[in-house]
Design an enzyme around this catalytic site. Structure first.
Site: not given
Ligand code: ADP
Ligand code: ADP
Length: 208
Positions: A15, A90, A124, A152, A163
């Site tokens: 996204k 969400r 990431r 992160r 998640r």
């Protein structure tokens, strides 16, 4: 195009990676609840401290906090002709609240199987200076900036599984909810970044 767009999909779907293209095509500002929460954590606000507990555990931040953030953001001048929501809504409750305050004209769902998600998230890397999103294998950063990239705290294998569970339980049902309202457009996100970008561009141009 007037009205707002929603970028929808599991964590790591791409996204954030595709958001810039949509911003360029539509001129709508990106509103990422994840980025807003991370800014609040960095600023050590009371809300940021509360949110951090949920984020580090891979759980969704309570709806009331998120809805408050969005209500405030939508009062800003640049939001008047609509925005690109990224990572919001969400939950069904967030979507119902959004319905009352914004005109969502399309929900672009980037579909990626769970089997691809862990590798994307664990690899990431973020550039704290530009907000750029990289991946150690799939989108390597230029060598001169590699030393400043950060990972992160929630991008580890354990938190990713939490998640994904939260996504399937609380967020995935929104696809059908938006489908019933004829707003859902799905894109196969299990291709290269450039291939997904081409599909996103076709969809966004078709909305005009
Ligand atoms: P991802 O890369 O997983 O899509 P985000 O940056 O969108 O991650 O979100 C990071 C974390 O921030 C989430 O795991 C969750 O704790 C919190 N968060 C972000 N957006 C929302 C939201 N709309 N509702 C509840 N929690 C959110
Ligand atoms: P989201 O915002 O949905 O959580 P990101 O855009 O941050 O997802 O992408 C998650 C990770 O996967 C990043 O490291 C990014 O570089 C990488 N990525 C994004 N799209 C693709 C793709 N189509 N193929 C492979 N890796 C991708």
């Amino acid at each position: 195009m007037s009205g707002s767009l929603v970028l929808f999909g599991p964590p790591g779907a791409g996204k954030g990676t595709q958001a810039g293209l949509i911003v360029d095509l539509t001129g709508k500002p990106q509103v990422s609840t994840g980025d807003m929460l991370r800014a609040a954590v960095k600023a050590s606000t009371a809300m940021g401290m509360e949110a951090k507990e949920y984020m580090d555990a891979g759980l969704l931040v309570p709806d009331s906090v998120i809805i408050g953030l969005i209500e405030e953001r939508l009062t800003e001048a640049d939001a008047s002709a609509g925005v690109l929501f990224d990572g919001f809504p969400r939950t069904i409750r967030q979507a119902e609240s959004l319905e009352a305050i914004a005109n969502v004209v399309a929900v672009i769902s980037i579909e990626v199987p769970d089997s691809a998600i862990v590798e994307r998230i664990v690899g990431r890397r973020m550039d704290p200076e530009t907000g750029g999103i990289y991946h150690v294998n799939f989108n390597p950063a230029p060598p001169e900036i590699v030393s400043r990239l950060i990972q992160r705290p929630d991008d580890n294998e354990e938190t990713v599984l939490a998640r994904l569970a939260a996504y399937h339980q609380q967020t995935a049902p929104l696809a059908a909810w938006y489908g019933e309202r004829d707003l859902l457009v799905s894109i196969d996100g299990d291709h290269s970044i450039d291939e997904v970008a081409a599909a996103v561009e076709t969809v966004v141009r078709g909305l005009a």
